[in-house]
Motif scaffolding. Sequence first.
Motif, PDB file in Angstrom:
ATOM      1  N   UNK A 133       4.301   5.468 -14.684  1.00 26.76           N
ATOM      2  CA  UNK A 133       4.600   4.026 -15.070  1.00 26.76           C
ATOM      3  C   UNK A 133       5.809   3.684 -14.173  1.00 26.76           C
ATOM      4  N   UNK A 134       5.686   2.462 -13.386  1.00 31.90           N
ATOM      5  CA  UNK A 134       6.877   1.938 -12.543  1.00 31.90           C
ATOM      6  C   UNK A 134       6.826   0.598 -12.764  1.00 31.90           C
ATOM      7  N   UNK A 135       8.122   0.050 -12.219  1.00 35.93           N
ATOM      8  CA  UNK A 135       8.543  -1.260 -12.552  1.00 35.93           C
ATOM      9  C   UNK A 135       7.534  -2.251 -11.513  1.00 35.93           C
ATOM     10  N   UNK A 136       6.942  -1.708 -10.586  1.00 33.50           N
ATOM     11  CA  UNK A 136       6.141  -2.401  -9.882  1.00 33.50           C
ATOM     12  C   UNK A 136       4.803  -2.108  -9.808  1.00 33.50           C
ATOM     13  N   UNK A 137       4.354  -1.259 -10.637  1.00 30.81           N
ATOM     14  CA  UNK A 137       2.970  -0.989 -11.214  1.00 30.81           C
ATOM     15  C   UNK A 137       2.863   0.595 -11.734  1.00 30.81           C
ATOM     16  N   UNK A 138       1.408   1.216 -11.484  1.00 33.04           N
ATOM     17  CA  UNK A 138       1.287   2.393 -11.822  1.00 33.04           C
ATOM     18  C   UNK A 138       0.650   3.308 -10.899  1.00 33.04           C
ATOM     19  N   UNK A 176      -7.023  12.336  -6.561  1.00 35.98           N
ATOM     20  CA  UNK A 176      -6.702  11.295  -5.577  1.00 35.98           C
ATOM     21  C   UNK A 176      -5.654  10.242  -6.227  1.00 35.98           C
ATOM     22  N   UNK A 177      -4.729   9.693  -5.541  1.00 40.90           N
ATOM     23  CA  UNK A 177      -3.940   8.746  -6.085  1.00 40.90           C
ATOM     24  C   UNK A 177      -4.319   7.112  -5.917  1.00 40.90           C
ATOM     25  N   UNK A 178      -4.313   6.657  -6.935  1.00 38.02           N
ATOM     26  CA  UNK A 178      -4.746   5.097  -6.879  1.00 38.02           C
ATOM     27  C   UNK A 178      -3.289   4.312  -7.586  1.00 38.02           C
ATOM     28  N   UNK A 179      -3.045   3.353  -6.614  1.00 34.71           N
ATOM     29  CA  UNK A 179      -1.725   2.282  -7.453  1.00 34.71           C
ATOM     30  C   UNK A 179      -2.607   1.103  -8.002  1.00 34.71           C
ATOM     31  N   UNK A 180      -2.085   1.070  -9.226  1.00 32.73           N
ATOM     32  CA  UNK A 180      -2.458  -0.261  -9.639  1.00 32.73           C
ATOM     33  C   UNK A 180      -1.377  -1.290  -9.934  1.00 32.73           C
ATOM     34  N   UNK A 181      -1.467  -2.530  -9.711  1.00 33.32           N
ATOM     35  CA  UNK A 181      -0.245  -3.273  -9.666  1.00 33.32           C
ATOM     36  C   UNK A 181       0.035  -3.754 -11.139  1.00 33.32           C
ATOM     37  N   UNK A 182       1.358  -3.899 -10.802  1.00 34.73           N
ATOM     38  CA  UNK A 182       2.098  -4.485 -12.254  1.00 34.73           C
ATOM     39  C   UNK A 182       1.720  -5.639 -12.767  1.00 34.73           C
TER      40      UNK A 182
END
Length: 321
Positions: A157-162, A137-143
């Motif tokens: 790893x993204x500029x707006x989170x993970x 499952x996918x979970x988005x963690x805030x930047x």
Amino acid sequence: MKSPLLNLPGAVPAEGADEGVAAHYGDLFREQRELAAGRAFVDLSHRAVVTVTGPDRLSWLHLLLTQHVSELPPQQATEALILSPNGHVEHALYLVDDGTTTWAHVEPGTQQALIEYLERMKFMYRVEIADATAEFAVVHMAAGSTASAEGAAAVRELTYGRDLFLPRAELASATRGFGSPAGIWAYEALRIEGHRPRLGFETDHRTIPHEVDWLASAVHLQKGCYRGQETVARVHNLGKPPRRLVFLHLDGTEEVLPPHGTEVRLATDGQEARALGFVTSSARHFELGPIALALVKRNVPVDAVLRAGSVPASQDVVVPQ
């Protein structure tokens, strides 16, 4: 699949494309503020997960995707599209490779058609494609979050989170140290603020990447050999896309947000005037108020005041005229 995080206090189920996760947990604007501040996470476990393994996976995907992935370093996130022969967007993949497996999450319900296409294109390449949605499952963690991603099978790893790929069976326990939960409405509000297109929302059956600014993030203009490349190159070098994505600041006096598909016209035109486009996504933002993305005809003046249904709206340019 119904997420176990819907059992958290205050959870209100989302509907439509985001069914299976929480729309919000009782306080939309607080959830947005916590997410923007890096103290929250978002349950995206309704999204589908597809994996590709095998020694040829990156060189093979490179031939099919709009993105340059043949030399994609481990742990480096990217996104890519699969186009029709005419260059229309069919799939959007959010990718990361861990050195042995390429992980992708895609829109709910689109994985079967995606896998069927990939299977047809295997030929003699040493690759194995799997629908891993039932296992991960996918979970988005805030930047800015300081929570540990330990236990994740892969991390984007993204500029707006993970984006974390977590074992689905451990979803409830794995997210306990991630901060407060934020619903999909909060995530969508920040996505719209960031002008990030979403398949099925900012796209229809004739969308080309140029129209929604996917050239900036999902298309590599110096690579070849993928389906639809001729359209991408021709429009980029010789033409102009027929439509362009705009960001709308909506009149806050209206109580109802214009839903997806609401027709957009010039504010000075009458109700029977010809539609110039349509609303693709809308949300209530904790700082900006009601906002939206819309797809309009390229020649709509960039300073024109628009009307989304009955709601007056000013526009910010996303894709230049």
